[in-house]
Design a protein around this motif. Structure first.
Motif, mmCIF file in Angstrom:
data_model
loop_
_atom_site.group_PDB
_atom_site.id
_atom_site.type_symbol
_atom_site.label_atom_id
_atom_site.label_comp_id
_atom_site.label_asym_id
_atom_site.label_seq_id
_atom_site.Cartn_x
_atom_site.Cartn_y
_atom_site.Cartn_z
ATOM 1 N N GLU A 44 3.329 8.234 -13.387
ATOM 2 C CA GLU A 44 2.402 7.812 -14.439
ATOM 3 C C GLU A 44 2.345 6.294 -14.426
ATOM 4 O OE1 GLU A 44 1.530 9.419 -18.868
ATOM 5 O OE2 GLU A 44 3.602 8.865 -18.467
ATOM 6 N N ARG B 17 0.730 2.542 -13.080
ATOM 7 C CA ARG B 17 0.143 1.880 -11.908
ATOM 8 C C ARG B 17 1.134 0.832 -11.413
ATOM 9 N NH1 ARG B 17 -5.803 -0.542 -11.354
ATOM 10 N NH2 ARG B 17 -5.334 -2.206 -9.890
ATOM 11 N N SER C 60 1.898 -2.126 -8.312
ATOM 12 C CA SER C 60 1.533 -2.913 -7.136
ATOM 13 C C SER C 60 2.802 -3.147 -6.335
ATOM 14 C CB SER C 60 0.928 -4.250 -7.547
ATOM 15 O OG SER C 60 -0.279 -4.053 -8.248
ATOM 16 N N ILE D 207 -1.906 -1.410 -4.291
ATOM 17 C CA ILE D 207 -1.841 -0.748 -5.599
ATOM 18 C C ILE D 207 -1.659 0.755 -5.420
ATOM 19 C CG2 ILE D 207 -3.100 -0.255 -7.727
ATOM 20 C CD1 ILE D 207 -4.534 -2.971 -7.290
ATOM 21 N N GLU E 199 -1.498 4.265 -7.733
ATOM 22 C CA GLU E 199 -1.796 4.917 -9.016
ATOM 23 C C GLU E 199 -0.959 6.190 -9.141
ATOM 24 O OE1 GLU E 199 -4.090 3.761 -11.200
ATOM 25 O OE2 GLU E 199 -5.145 2.277 -9.984
ATOM 26 N N SER F 261 0.194 9.029 -6.357
ATOM 27 C CA SER F 261 0.313 8.484 -5.005
ATOM 28 C C SER F 261 1.766 8.139 -4.700
ATOM 29 C CB SER F 261 -0.589 7.258 -4.836
ATOM 30 O OG SER F 261 -0.174 6.211 -5.679
ATOM 31 N N THR G 287 3.951 -4.587 -12.292
ATOM 32 C CA THR G 287 3.132 -3.697 -13.092
ATOM 33 C C THR G 287 2.804 -4.363 -14.422
ATOM 34 O OG1 THR G 287 2.934 -1.482 -14.060
ATOM 35 C CG2 THR G 287 5.136 -2.469 -14.041
ATOM 36 N N THR H 274 5.574 2.158 -16.075
ATOM 37 C CA THR H 274 5.244 3.050 -14.965
ATOM 38 C C THR H 274 6.431 3.957 -14.679
ATOM 39 O OG1 THR H 274 3.714 1.437 -14.033
ATOM 40 C CG2 THR H 274 4.567 3.121 -12.541
#
Length: 93
Positions: free
Chosen positions: A48, A50, A52, A63, A65, A68, A82, A86
């Motif tokens: 959950e 995002r 980088s 990035i 999400e 992934s 972030t 996350t």
């Protein structure tokens, strides 16, 4: 047994556990930028939020999400940043 882990003054926390396939951790990363070192190959799944990421041999942020994942080689390092909390699953394989 469940192992509790804290990094960067409590801004990254995880719970570690052992499966038949190897060690895994599930955790939360607070907003900020952090750098981690690896001893084993790591597969990071974003649950959950995002994230980088910049791997040691890269010069650009990528990035990731929710839903992934990315892989980090053993004996390496990677940076993450972030803007939102996350959640992740990290598998050490």
């Amino acid at each position: 047994m469940i192992q509790e882990n804290q990094y960067f003054d409590g801004n990254v926390k995880s719970l570690g556990y052992q499966t038949t396939e190897g060690k895994s951790t599930v955790g939360i990363i607070n907003p900020g930028e952090y750098e981690f070192g690896t001893a084993q190959n790591e597969i990071m799944h974003i649950i959950e939020g995002r994230l980088s990421t910049m791997l040691a041999n890269s010069k650009e942020w990528e990035i990731f999400e929710a839903g992934s994942n990315f892989e980090v080689p053993a004996n390496s390092s990677f940076k993450v940043k972030t803007e939102v909390q996350t959640a992740y699953l990290c598998q050490y394989r």
